[in-house]
Design a protein around this motif. Structure first.
Motif, short mmCIF file in Angstrom:
data_model
loop_
_atom_site.label_atom_id
_atom_site.label_comp_id
_atom_site.label_asym_id
_atom_site.label_seq_id
_atom_site.Cartn_x
_atom_site.Cartn_y
_atom_site.Cartn_z
N GLN A 214 1.07 -1.39 0.07
CA GLN A 214 -0.10 0.10 0.01
C GLN A 214 0.64 1.04 0.10
OE1 GLN A 214 -3.39 -0.32 -0.14
NE2 GLN A 214 -3.42 1.85 -0.48
N VAL A 215 1.40 1.09 0.55
CA VAL A 215 2.59 2.39 1.05
C VAL A 215 3.56 2.40 -0.34
CG1 VAL A 215 2.61 2.86 3.24
CG2 VAL A 215 4.40 1.78 2.09
N LEU A 216 3.51 1.91 -1.19
CA LEU A 216 4.47 1.93 -2.72
C LEU A 216 3.56 2.65 -3.89
CD1 LEU A 216 6.96 1.72 -3.76
CD2 LEU A 216 6.68 -1.13 -4.25
N LYS A 217 2.03 1.53 -3.51
CA LYS A 217 1.23 2.06 -4.54
C LYS A 217 0.52 3.87 -3.83
CE LYS A 217 -3.36 1.01 -5.58
NZ LYS A 217 -4.31 0.15 -5.69
N ASP A 218 0.79 4.13 -3.01
CA ASP A 218 0.38 5.35 -2.73
C ASP A 218 1.64 6.30 -2.74
OD1 ASP A 218 -2.54 4.11 -1.79
OD2 ASP A 218 -1.39 4.46 0.81
N ARG A 219 2.67 5.81 -2.78
CA ARG A 219 3.88 6.78 -3.05
C ARG A 219 4.59 7.26 -2.07
NH1 ARG A 219 5.01 8.57 -8.26
NH2 ARG A 219 7.01 9.42 -7.89
N GLU A 220 4.24 6.85 -1.12
CA GLU A 220 4.71 7.54 0.14
C GLU A 220 6.06 7.02 0.24
OE1 GLU A 220 2.81 6.26 4.41
OE2 GLU A 220 1.22 5.55 3.33
N VAL A 221 6.28 6.22 -0.26
CA VAL A 221 7.81 6.14 -0.48
C VAL A 221 7.88 5.51 -2.49
CG1 VAL A 221 7.83 4.61 1.81
CG2 VAL A 221 7.32 3.25 0.02
N GLU A 222 9.64 5.73 -1.88
CA GLU A 222 9.59 5.23 -3.63
C GLU A 222 10.73 3.85 -3.58
OE1 GLU A 222 8.28 7.32 -5.34
OE2 GLU A 222 8.09 8.93 -4.06
N MET A 223 10.85 3.30 -2.81
CA MET A 223 11.68 2.10 -3.38
C MET A 223 11.49 1.22 -1.90
SD MET A 223 15.72 1.64 -3.40
CE MET A 223 15.53 2.97 -4.63
N ALA A 224 11.52 0.20 -1.76
CA ALA A 224 11.14 -0.86 -1.18
C ALA A 224 11.45 -2.39 -1.06
CB ALA A 224 9.74 -1.52 -0.82
N ALA A 225 11.60 -2.57 0.37
CA ALA A 225 12.02 -4.18 0.02
C ALA A 225 10.90 -5.17 0.26
CB ALA A 225 13.03 -4.64 1.49
#
Length: 345
Positions: A214-225
């Motif tokens: 969800q946080v990647l989808k909502d653009r709260e973050v740009e990169m994810a593990a």
């Protein structure tokens, strides 16, 4: 008339006896897994095959983790015959003596690597923790390794990582230049020092796969593990998200038979069936997870375009490493305490 009366009595007695205890009553095998689409895929891929081959009925229940299995065993009368857990959860339960030893026939199945099984557990499918990112943010140069997660100058933006020492310590060491084949035992002091360097950029320490997605989808973050299936689900939905299998952490789910399970022999037969290459391969037809048995990729059941997106395919597997389940079974509690203190500082 006396003959007829005796015959009718015999028929009635047989019918009554049959009602009380059918001569060919079908056995029931109780399997507990993670539920949802995941377990539905297992039903279609594996459970239906087991029912047909063994002539049994599979009753399904759900588990939320190792505590459930411990409780089952502690009761002295486990109601579950077979349980799905994560790989280091399986290794931990095995270490604690909460599992039945698997049969030589199961442990001798070809195609499942030694680091994907133990005395009382064997892997059944593979997924991965991968590096994923927003293509809208990084339009030209793309991240390609865990070092890029730490490179906030070249790749500015918020990060998300799992709120656990598992994955976080491995990714930190890889980012710091430790080769995949030399990760274990983990140099934890070095890992925590490296994590300090990125701590302020980790906007969200995720606690569930859904949250990471969800946080990647909502653009709260740009990169994810993030687990590969979560990132790929976003891409399928039309989100501009990509991932790399480079330096992926191969994770497995596995089967354990709880200590004292009443149908343990039947459970062992079920595991043996579900470990066969041609049965293993079927999981990829229903969900985006790879088989644990690498020989499944030689059956012709998994199409090349599907295999290309599976972390356990030979081409992708060689780009990563298998998470050391035994290491985490031995060190999880202590390192979790250290990690929690690190987060709170």
């Amino acid at each position: 008339m006396k003959f007829v009366a005796h015959a009718l009595a015999a028929v009635a007695l047989a019918a009554t006896a049959g009602h009380i205890a059918p001569a060919a009553a079908q056995q029931t095998l109780t399997i507990s897994s993670w539920g949802g689409a995941y377990q539905k895929a297992q039903r279609e891929a594996w459970f239906n095959i087991v029912e047909k081959e063994l002539g049994v009925t599979i009753k399904e229940e759900t588990t939320s983790g190792v505590a459930d299995v411990r409780a089952q065993v502690a009761s002295g009368r486990p109601t579950w015959d077979l349980v799905q857990q994560g790989n280091y959860g399986c290794a931990l339960l095995d270490k604690e003596g909460n599992t039945e030893p698997l049969t030589p026939a199961i442990l001798g199945v070809k195609g499942i690597a030694d680091n994907m099984k133990g005395k009382g557990w064997i892997s059944n499918l593979v997924y991965a923790t991968t590096l994923a990112w927003s293509d809208e943010k990084y339009r030209d140069k793309k991240p390609s390794s865990w070092a890029d997660m730490w490179d906030t100058k070249t790749f500015p933006g918020g990060r998300t990582m799992r709120r656990s020492p598992v994955y976080a310590l491995e990714s930190a060491l890889l980012a710091d230049g430790v080769p995949m084949e030399k990760l274990y035992p983990l140099d934890t002091a070095r890992a925590f020092k490296k994590l300090e360097a990125i701590k302020k950029d980790v906007v969200v320490w995720w606690a569930s796969g859904a949250q990471s997605q969800q946080v990647l989808k909502d653009r709260e973050v740009e990169m994810a593990a993030i687990w590969n299936g979560r990132a790929e689900a976003l891409a399928t939905e039309g989100e501009k998200v990509s991932l790399t299998f480079n330096q992926q952490m191969l994770l497995t789910d596995c089967w354990v038979v709880p200590k004292g399970a009443k149908n343990k022999d039947l459970a062992m037969k079920a595991i043996e069936i579900m470990s066969r290459p041609e049965v293993q391969a079927r999981i990829a037809l229903y969900i985006n997870y790879g088989p644990a048995n690498v020989e499944a990729f030689n059956t012709g059941i998994i199409k090349p375009e599907v295999a290309a997106k599976l972390p356990s395919s030979p081409e992708n597997a060689k780009k990563g490493f298998v998470l050391d389940a035994n290491y985490w079974a031995a060190n999880l509690d202590e390192l979790t305490k250290q990690f929690d203190l690190f987060i709170q500082r």
